[in-house]
Design a protein around this motif. Sequence first.
Motif, short mmCIF file in Angstrom:
data_model
loop_
_atom_site.label_atom_id
_atom_site.label_comp_id
_atom_site.label_asym_id
_atom_site.label_seq_id
_atom_site.Cartn_x
_atom_site.Cartn_y
_atom_site.Cartn_z
N TYR A 15 0.85 -1.19 0.00
CA TYR A 15 0.00 0.00 0.00
C TYR A 15 0.89 1.24 0.00
O TYR A 15 1.97 1.24 0.58
CB TYR A 15 -0.89 0.05 1.25
N GLU A 36 5.39 -1.62 9.80
CA GLU A 36 5.49 -0.23 10.22
C GLU A 36 5.73 0.72 9.06
O GLU A 36 5.59 1.92 9.20
CB GLU A 36 6.60 -0.08 11.26
N GLY A 56 -1.53 12.50 5.07
CA GLY A 56 -2.90 12.95 5.26
C GLY A 56 -3.95 12.11 4.55
O GLY A 56 -5.14 12.46 4.55
N GLN A 57 -3.52 11.03 3.94
CA GLN A 57 -4.44 10.17 3.20
C GLN A 57 -4.47 8.77 3.81
O GLN A 57 -3.57 8.38 4.55
CB GLN A 57 -4.00 10.05 1.74
N GLY A 58 -5.51 8.01 3.45
CA GLY A 58 -5.55 6.62 3.84
C GLY A 58 -4.68 5.79 2.90
O GLY A 58 -4.35 6.23 1.80
N PRO A 59 -4.29 4.61 3.34
CA PRO A 59 -3.48 3.75 2.46
C PRO A 59 -4.22 3.39 1.17
O PRO A 59 -5.43 3.18 1.19
CB PRO A 59 -3.26 2.50 3.32
N LEU A 78 3.46 0.73 2.87
CA LEU A 78 3.10 -0.28 3.86
C LEU A 78 3.02 -1.65 3.21
O LEU A 78 2.51 -1.80 2.10
CB LEU A 78 1.74 0.04 4.48
N GLN A 137 0.77 5.20 1.23
CA GLN A 137 0.03 6.14 2.06
C GLN A 137 0.67 7.51 1.97
O GLN A 137 1.72 7.76 2.58
CB GLN A 137 -0.04 5.67 3.51
N PHE A 190 -4.14 0.70 -2.10
CA PHE A 190 -3.68 -0.61 -2.53
C PHE A 190 -2.87 -0.50 -3.82
O PHE A 190 -3.34 0.06 -4.80
CB PHE A 190 -4.89 -1.52 -2.73
#
Lengths: 116, 112
Positions: free
Chosen positions: A35, A109, A40-43, A90, A37, A45
């Motif tokens: 992923y 992490e 300020g954003q979500g992960p 990620l 990220q 895919f």
Amino acid sequence: DAGVTQSPTHLIKTRGQQVTLRCSPKSGHDTVSWYQQALGQGPQFIFQYYEEEERQRGNFPDRFSGHQFPNYSSELNVNALLLGDSALYLCASSLLGQPSSGNTIYFGEGSWLTVV
Amino acid sequence: AQRVTQPEKLLSVFKGAPVELKCNYSYSGSPELFWYVQYSRQRLQLLLRHISRESIKGFTADLNKGETSFHLKKPFAQEEDSAMYYCALSRQGGTSYGKLTFGQGTILTVHP
């Protein structure tokens, strides 16, 4: 069990360069997903590997490629780096084919990539 | 296309107050919904999933298919609940399992 481990934790690259990020899945897991990220954003895919093959892919250009090894570990490669590739990358692992109720996706992490 | 929307970027409450983090989704099919949490300087971790119908750390979430929502609730917030919360969606089972679509996240701050 160390869980999902990623390396390196931080790195800085120059535009146009190539980068390789590494991931070892949680013990017993056979599927690795990557992923991106952005701050300020979500992960988001990127792709998923199972049995050493790319099984699913998100909306990312071909500059993003990967590999899975027989021991289930994985690499993410990004070519011709752009400033916009700066993000946290990620790795997540899971066990394919298990009932949903018993299957949990574990995250590492992350690797912080800065492109300058 | 599947999408997850978390309308609140920031949410602040006082300790002991109820808290609700909103999540709406769009998906054609049978989704599986999750809440992930990221505490300061820690990795993303699963908080709960709708199919388990369990309560974790006092949090619950009910899947409302009519309203396509999966709001996260806790009756009495604690300071240690302060974190980033992500709602996520996946197709149930099969080879699609493991591909998560995340919302943009809500930063929850619980004040003493």
